[in-house]
Write a protein that holds these residues in place. Structure first.
Motif, PDB file in Angstrom:
ATOM      1  N   THR A  16       8.143  18.965   1.155  1.00  0.00           N
ATOM      2  CA  THR A  16       8.438  17.663   0.517  1.00  0.00           C
ATOM      3  C   THR A  16       7.870  16.405   1.310  1.00  0.00           C
ATOM      4  OG1 THR A  16      10.436  18.958   0.333  1.00  0.00           O
ATOM      5  CG2 THR A  16      10.747  16.455   0.158  1.00  0.00           C
ATOM      6  N   PRO A  28      13.231  11.862  -0.276  1.00  0.00           N
ATOM      7  CA  PRO A  28      14.314  12.286  -1.198  1.00  0.00           C
ATOM      8  C   PRO A  28      13.991  12.414  -2.652  1.00  0.00           C
ATOM      9  CG  PRO A  28      15.284  10.948   0.412  1.00  0.00           C
ATOM     10  CD  PRO A  28      13.563  10.792   0.624  1.00  0.00           C
ATOM     11  N   SER A  29      13.112  11.614  -3.092  1.00  0.00           N
ATOM     12  CA  SER A  29      12.596  11.488  -4.570  1.00  0.00           C
ATOM     13  C   SER A  29      11.953  12.994  -4.763  1.00  0.00           C
ATOM     14  CB  SER A  29      11.576  10.575  -4.692  1.00  0.00           C
ATOM     15  OG  SER A  29      12.141   9.051  -4.757  1.00  0.00           O
ATOM     16  N   SER A  31      12.335  15.617  -3.099  1.00  0.00           N
ATOM     17  CA  SER A  31      13.564  16.929  -2.983  1.00  0.00           C
ATOM     18  C   SER A  31      14.069  16.891  -4.380  1.00  0.00           C
ATOM     19  CB  SER A  31      14.365  16.449  -1.951  1.00  0.00           C
ATOM     20  OG  SER A  31      14.064  16.579  -0.726  1.00  0.00           O
ATOM     21  N   GLU A  32      14.355  15.815  -5.248  1.00  0.00           N
ATOM     22  CA  GLU A  32      14.943  15.814  -6.461  1.00  0.00           C
ATOM     23  C   GLU A  32      14.056  16.842  -7.388  1.00  0.00           C
ATOM     24  OE1 GLU A  32      15.966  11.984  -7.950  1.00  0.00           O
ATOM     25  OE2 GLU A  32      16.886  11.336  -6.147  1.00  0.00           O
ATOM     26  N   TRP A  33      12.597  16.549  -7.237  1.00  0.00           N
ATOM     27  CA  TRP A  33      11.864  17.334  -8.011  1.00  0.00           C
ATOM     28  C   TRP A  33      12.133  18.901  -8.211  1.00  0.00           C
ATOM     29  CZ3 TRP A  33       6.413  14.674  -6.703  1.00  0.00           C
ATOM     30  CH2 TRP A  33       6.561  13.097  -6.938  1.00  0.00           C
ATOM     31  N   ARG A  34      12.294  19.282  -7.018  1.00  0.00           N
ATOM     32  CA  ARG A  34      12.569  20.623  -6.897  1.00  0.00           C
ATOM     33  C   ARG A  34      13.576  21.247  -8.035  1.00  0.00           C
ATOM     34  NH1 ARG A  34      10.636  23.185  -2.143  1.00  0.00           N
ATOM     35  NH2 ARG A  34       9.606  21.639  -0.520  1.00  0.00           N
ATOM     36  N   ALA A  36      14.854  18.973 -10.676  1.00  0.00           N
ATOM     37  CA  ALA A  36      14.634  18.484 -11.965  1.00  0.00           C
ATOM     38  C   ALA A  36      13.479  18.509 -12.528  1.00  0.00           C
ATOM     39  CB  ALA A  36      15.125  16.744 -11.873  1.00  0.00           C
TER      40      ALA A  36
END
Length: 147
Positions: A16, A28-29, A31-34, A36
């Motif tokens: 990440t 954190p952006s 992490s969201e990809w994991r 979304a």
């Protein structure tokens, strides 16, 4: 060729934090990809940088390409392989000053810089550590017996 999940791709790219650094965004952006999914534009950029992480290029082939880069690949050929049109784009991808990349001759081999090898998924080989004590006369010394 395998079809890795977005989470696996992020892991293959170094995790990440590394992906966030590459994309110049906050972790954190990424992490969201994991969950979304990797946004399309970011996916294209990352796939261009590291096709092996997406299962398109085996690591052995990436190493072979890397060996050719430092000895025979011209700047024009490197831009074509990466799908880039200008030195400014190449400099951005390599994270080098535009002036440095622009100074490379168009049809001569590009330097085997770590950035060039990394973009192709090749880890530069580490030089072998030299012995701490290197006595140049070690081979000439013989045992002498004294009576």
């Amino acid at each position: 060729m395998d079809k890795p999940t977005d989470s696996q791709i992020i892991d293959r790219l170094g995790g990440t934090t590394e992906v966030a650094r590459i994309c110049q965004i906050k972790p954190p952006s990424v992490s969201e990809w994991r969950v979304a999914g990797i946004p399309s534009a970011r996916r294209q950029y990352l796939e261009l940088l590291r096709p092996d992480a997406f299962g398109h290029l085996p690591a052995a082939k990436a190493h072979a390409i890397g060996v050719l880069v430092d000895s025979r690949m011209s700047k024009r050929a490197l831009r074509a392989r990466l799908g880039l049109s200008t030195d400014a784009h190449l400099a951005k991808v390599l994270q080098l000053p535009v002036e440095q990349v622009a100074a490379w001759p168009e049809e001569q081999g590009v330097p085997g810089l770590p950035q060039v090898l990394k973009i192709l998924g090749v880890q530069p080989e580490q030089p072998a550590a030299e012995a701490a004590q290197n006595d140049p006369d070690a081979e000439r010394v013989i045992q002498v017996q004294v009576a």
